[in-house]
Write a protein that holds these residues in place. Structure first.
Motif, PDB file in Angstrom:
ATOM      1  N   THR A  67      35.515 -15.602 -73.055  1.00  0.00           N
ATOM      2  CA  THR A  67      35.417 -16.776 -73.917  1.00  0.00           C
ATOM      3  C   THR A  67      34.464 -17.774 -73.267  1.00  0.00           C
ATOM      4  O   THR A  67      34.707 -18.231 -72.149  1.00  0.00           O
ATOM      5  CB  THR A  67      36.792 -17.436 -74.133  1.00  0.00           C
ATOM      6  OG1 THR A  67      37.675 -16.486 -74.703  1.00  0.00           O
ATOM      7  CG2 THR A  67      36.679 -18.637 -75.068  1.00  0.00           C
ATOM      8  N   TYR A  68      33.387 -18.078 -73.950  1.00  0.00           N
ATOM      9  CA  TYR A  68      32.368 -18.994 -73.440  1.00  0.00           C
ATOM     10  C   TYR A  68      32.553 -20.358 -74.113  1.00  0.00           C
ATOM     11  O   TYR A  68      32.675 -20.440 -75.332  1.00  0.00           O
ATOM     12  CB  TYR A  68      30.971 -18.451 -73.749  1.00  0.00           C
ATOM     13  CG  TYR A  68      29.844 -19.374 -73.355  1.00  0.00           C
ATOM     14  CD1 TYR A  68      29.326 -19.359 -72.073  1.00  0.00           C
ATOM     15  CD2 TYR A  68      29.296 -20.255 -74.280  1.00  0.00           C
ATOM     16  CE1 TYR A  68      28.295 -20.199 -71.714  1.00  0.00           C
ATOM     17  CE2 TYR A  68      28.262 -21.101 -73.935  1.00  0.00           C
ATOM     18  CZ  TYR A  68      27.757 -21.066 -72.643  1.00  0.00           C
ATOM     19  OH  TYR A  68      26.745 -21.907 -72.296  1.00  0.00           O
ATOM     20  N   THR A  69      32.590 -21.419 -73.307  1.00  0.00           N
ATOM     21  CA  THR A  69      32.722 -22.767 -73.861  1.00  0.00           C
ATOM     22  C   THR A  69      31.331 -23.374 -74.029  1.00  0.00           C
ATOM     23  O   THR A  69      30.609 -23.566 -73.054  1.00  0.00           O
ATOM     24  CB  THR A  69      33.587 -23.661 -72.949  1.00  0.00           C
ATOM     25  OG1 THR A  69      34.859 -23.039 -72.782  1.00  0.00           O
ATOM     26  CG2 THR A  69      33.789 -25.034 -73.584  1.00  0.00           C
ATOM     27  N   ALA A  70      30.961 -23.641 -75.279  1.00  0.00           N
ATOM     28  CA  ALA A  70      29.633 -24.181 -75.591  1.00  0.00           C
ATOM     29  C   ALA A  70      29.679 -25.706 -75.601  1.00  0.00           C
ATOM     30  O   ALA A  70      30.603 -26.308 -76.130  1.00  0.00           O
ATOM     31  CB  ALA A  70      29.176 -23.675 -76.951  1.00  0.00           C
ATOM     32  N   PHE A  71      28.655 -26.314 -74.994  1.00  0.00           N
ATOM     33  CA  PHE A  71      28.558 -27.775 -74.935  1.00  0.00           C
ATOM     34  C   PHE A  71      27.298 -28.238 -75.655  1.00  0.00           C
ATOM     35  O   PHE A  71      26.248 -27.600 -75.550  1.00  0.00           O
ATOM     36  CB  PHE A  71      28.502 -28.255 -73.482  1.00  0.00           C
ATOM     37  CG  PHE A  71      29.713 -27.905 -72.680  1.00  0.00           C
ATOM     38  CD1 PHE A  71      30.799 -28.752 -72.632  1.00  0.00           C
ATOM     39  CD2 PHE A  71      29.777 -26.718 -71.967  1.00  0.00           C
ATOM     40  CE1 PHE A  71      31.923 -28.425 -71.899  1.00  0.00           C
ATOM     41  CE2 PHE A  71      30.895 -26.386 -71.231  1.00  0.00           C
ATOM     42  CZ  PHE A  71      31.967 -27.243 -71.189  1.00  0.00           C
ATOM     43  N   PHE A  72      27.405 -29.353 -76.357  1.00  0.00           N
ATOM     44  CA  PHE A  72      26.250 -29.931 -77.022  1.00  0.00           C
ATOM     45  C   PHE A  72      26.104 -31.394 -76.624  1.00  0.00           C
ATOM     46  O   PHE A  72      27.063 -32.031 -76.158  1.00  0.00           O
ATOM     47  CB  PHE A  72      26.375 -29.792 -78.542  1.00  0.00           C
ATOM     48  CG  PHE A  72      26.333 -28.361 -79.012  1.00  0.00           C
ATOM     49  CD1 PHE A  72      25.128 -27.721 -79.222  1.00  0.00           C
ATOM     50  CD2 PHE A  72      27.508 -27.644 -79.212  1.00  0.00           C
ATOM     51  CE1 PHE A  72      25.084 -26.405 -79.641  1.00  0.00           C
ATOM     52  CE2 PHE A  72      27.469 -26.327 -79.629  1.00  0.00           C
ATOM     53  CZ  PHE A  72      26.256 -25.705 -79.847  1.00  0.00           C
ATOM     54  N   GLU A  73      24.890 -31.931 -76.802  1.00  0.00           N
ATOM     55  CA  GLU A  73      24.586 -33.279 -76.339  1.00  0.00           C
ATOM     56  C   GLU A  73      25.425 -34.350 -77.023  1.00  0.00           C
ATOM     57  O   GLU A  73      25.634 -35.428 -76.469  1.00  0.00           O
ATOM     58  CB  GLU A  73      23.093 -33.579 -76.537  1.00  0.00           C
ATOM     59  CG  GLU A  73      22.196 -32.770 -75.613  1.00  0.00           C
ATOM     60  CD  GLU A  73      20.737 -33.122 -75.778  1.00  0.00           C
ATOM     61  OE1 GLU A  73      20.433 -33.960 -76.652  1.00  0.00           O
ATOM     62  OE2 GLU A  73      19.908 -32.565 -75.043  1.00  0.00           O
ATOM     63  N   ASP A  74      25.908 -34.077 -78.243  1.00  0.00           N
ATOM     64  CA  ASP A  74      26.708 -35.081 -78.947  1.00  0.00           C
ATOM     65  C   ASP A  74      28.168 -35.094 -78.492  1.00  0.00           C
ATOM     66  O   ASP A  74      29.001 -35.790 -79.061  1.00  0.00           O
ATOM     67  CB  ASP A  74      26.653 -34.851 -80.461  1.00  0.00           C
ATOM     68  CG  ASP A  74      27.117 -33.454 -80.861  1.00  0.00           C
ATOM     69  OD1 ASP A  74      27.586 -32.707 -79.983  1.00  0.00           O
ATOM     70  OD2 ASP A  74      27.019 -33.117 -82.049  1.00  0.00           O
ATOM     71  N   GLY A  75      28.470 -34.307 -77.450  1.00  0.00           N
ATOM     72  CA  GLY A  75      29.821 -34.297 -76.902  1.00  0.00           C
ATOM     73  C   GLY A  75      30.728 -33.246 -77.511  1.00  0.00           C
ATOM     74  O   GLY A  75      31.846 -33.033 -77.031  1.00  0.00           O
ATOM     75  N   VAL A  76      30.259 -32.551 -78.554  1.00  0.00           N
ATOM     76  CA  VAL A  76      31.059 -31.513 -79.195  1.00  0.00           C
ATOM     77  C   VAL A  76      31.063 -30.258 -78.326  1.00  0.00           C
ATOM     78  O   VAL A  76      30.043 -29.863 -77.768  1.00  0.00           O
ATOM     79  CB  VAL A  76      30.502 -31.171 -80.598  1.00  0.00           C
ATOM     80  CG1 VAL A  76      31.243 -29.990 -81.202  1.00  0.00           C
ATOM     81  CG2 VAL A  76      30.609 -32.388 -81.509  1.00  0.00           C
ATOM     82  N   SER A  77      32.232 -29.651 -78.167  1.00  0.00           N
ATOM     83  CA  SER A  77      32.322 -28.382 -77.442  1.00  0.00           C
ATOM     84  C   SER A  77      33.353 -27.492 -78.126  1.00  0.00           C
ATOM     85  O   SER A  77      34.314 -27.994 -78.705  1.00  0.00           O
ATOM     86  CB  SER A  77      32.713 -28.613 -75.983  1.00  0.00           C
ATOM     87  OG  SER A  77      34.027 -29.120 -75.892  1.00  0.00           O
ATOM     88  N   TYR A  78      33.125 -26.205 -78.089  1.00  0.00           N
ATOM     89  CA  TYR A  78      34.104 -25.276 -78.639  1.00  0.00           C
ATOM     90  C   TYR A  78      33.887 -23.895 -78.033  1.00  0.00           C
ATOM     91  O   TYR A  78      32.845 -23.616 -77.422  1.00  0.00           O
ATOM     92  CB  TYR A  78      34.039 -25.220 -80.168  1.00  0.00           C
ATOM     93  CG  TYR A  78      32.718 -24.762 -80.733  1.00  0.00           C
ATOM     94  CD1 TYR A  78      32.473 -23.421 -81.011  1.00  0.00           C
ATOM     95  CD2 TYR A  78      31.707 -25.677 -81.004  1.00  0.00           C
ATOM     96  CE1 TYR A  78      31.277 -23.008 -81.527  1.00  0.00           C
ATOM     97  CE2 TYR A  78      30.492 -25.266 -81.526  1.00  0.00           C
ATOM     98  CZ  TYR A  78      30.290 -23.940 -81.785  1.00  0.00           C
ATOM     99  OH  TYR A  78      29.083 -23.541 -82.296  1.00  0.00           O
ATOM    100  N   ASP A  79      34.898 -23.043 -78.184  1.00  0.00           N
ATOM    101  CA  ASP A  79      34.885 -21.725 -77.555  1.00  0.00           C
ATOM    102  C   ASP A  79      34.218 -20.681 -78.441  1.00  0.00           C
ATOM    103  O   ASP A  79      34.405 -20.677 -79.655  1.00  0.00           O
ATOM    104  CB  ASP A  79      36.305 -21.273 -77.235  1.00  0.00           C
ATOM    105  CG  ASP A  79      36.948 -22.111 -76.142  1.00  0.00           C
ATOM    106  OD1 ASP A  79      36.198 -22.731 -75.375  1.00  0.00           O
ATOM    107  OD2 ASP A  79      38.191 -22.134 -76.065  1.00  0.00           O
ATOM    108  N   ILE A  80      33.452 -19.803 -77.800  1.00  0.00           N
ATOM    109  CA  ILE A  80      32.813 -18.670 -78.465  1.00  0.00           C
ATOM    110  C   ILE A  80      33.342 -17.396 -77.808  1.00  0.00           C
ATOM    111  O   ILE A  80      33.293 -17.253 -76.583  1.00  0.00           O
ATOM    112  CB  ILE A  80      31.275 -18.731 -78.329  1.00  0.00           C
ATOM    113  CG1 ILE A  80      30.731 -19.968 -79.055  1.00  0.00           C
ATOM    114  CG2 ILE A  80      30.630 -17.461 -78.866  1.00  0.00           C
ATOM    115  CD1 ILE A  80      29.257 -20.197 -78.821  1.00  0.00           C
TER     116      ILE A  80
END
Length: 229
Positions: A67-80
């Motif tokens: 399970t990879y946790t993705a991070f984005f500049e707007d602070g949103v993160s979720y698991d892939i």
């Protein structure tokens, strides 16, 4: 007049021939195998799978669930969720992801995950030898600072005066990357990765990379260590 028609017809045939030749050339320029190889290389890079392979986290000749946790500049993160297939030598041969195409493209544009808030190595006198600072006895026995023994990539030691507890807390609270892996028996491990601004190990295995692994099934098998390649 007839001569002109012949010339026009010949000219048109020549143009059609060029288009046909061009179509064949472009079709042959990039075959499906090469395209799939490129896609695989992109997935390995975007999801940081080479790092998992180098750290010995991926099993050889297996379908590894990660399970990879993705991070984005707007602070949103979720698991892939990923299924990573390896061959007998450990090379990654396939990566199946539940991320949408648009999400994957956004991850490619995003680049490397942002660094955590604090990358300064915390200081504590003789902290690398302080047993109570380690996550458990296993981590202490294997990775404590020992002046009588040389630090190696397989058994890295913490530096003498680093605060091992704060290193762990900072890595888990402000990680650069986080992922989890579930083995065939259903046991789950969560991995935290962080890169600090100076060496956290000894001069034998100088590294700024820190890892914390939390074993959800058995806390005695959790660990923390400097990662040296």
């Amino acid at each position: 007049m007839v001569k002109n028609r012949i010339l026009v017809k010949a000219f048109l045939l020549m143009i059609l021939g060029l288009f046909s030749f061009s179509s064949i050339s472009y079709a042959d320029e990039w075959n499906d195998d090469e395209f799939q190889k490129l896609v695989l290389e992109e997935k390995i890079e975007v999801y940081g799978l080479d790092e998992l392979k180098n750290a010995g986290i991926l099993e050889n000749d297996a379908i590894n669930k990660v399970t990879y946790t993705a991070f984005f500049e707007d602070g949103v993160s979720y698991d892939i969720n990923l299924q990573v297939t390896t061959n007998t030598s450990g090379a990654i041969t396939a990566v199946v992801s539940d991320a949408s195409t648009s999400t994957f493209e956004a991850l490619k544009r995003r680049g490397k995950p942002k660094k955590g808030k604090n990358n300064t190595v915390p200081y504590k006198l003789n902290g690398g030898m302080n047993k109570s600072s380690f996550i458990n006895e296993h981590a202490y026995d294997r990775h404590k600072y020992n002046p009588k023994k040389k630090s190696t990539p397989n058994d890295t030691q913490y530096g003498r005066n680093v605060d091992v507890k704060k290193l762990r807390e900072e890595t888990m609270n402000n990680y650069d990357n986080k992922w989890s892996q579930t083995d065939k028996k259903g046991n789950t491990q969560v991995f935290y990765a962080k890169r600090f601004d100076s060496n956290i190990s000894t001069s034998d295995t100088s590294t700024r990379n820190h890892r914390v692994i939390i074993n959800k099934s058995n806390s005695a098998k959790s660990t923390q260590f400097p990662l040296a390649f």
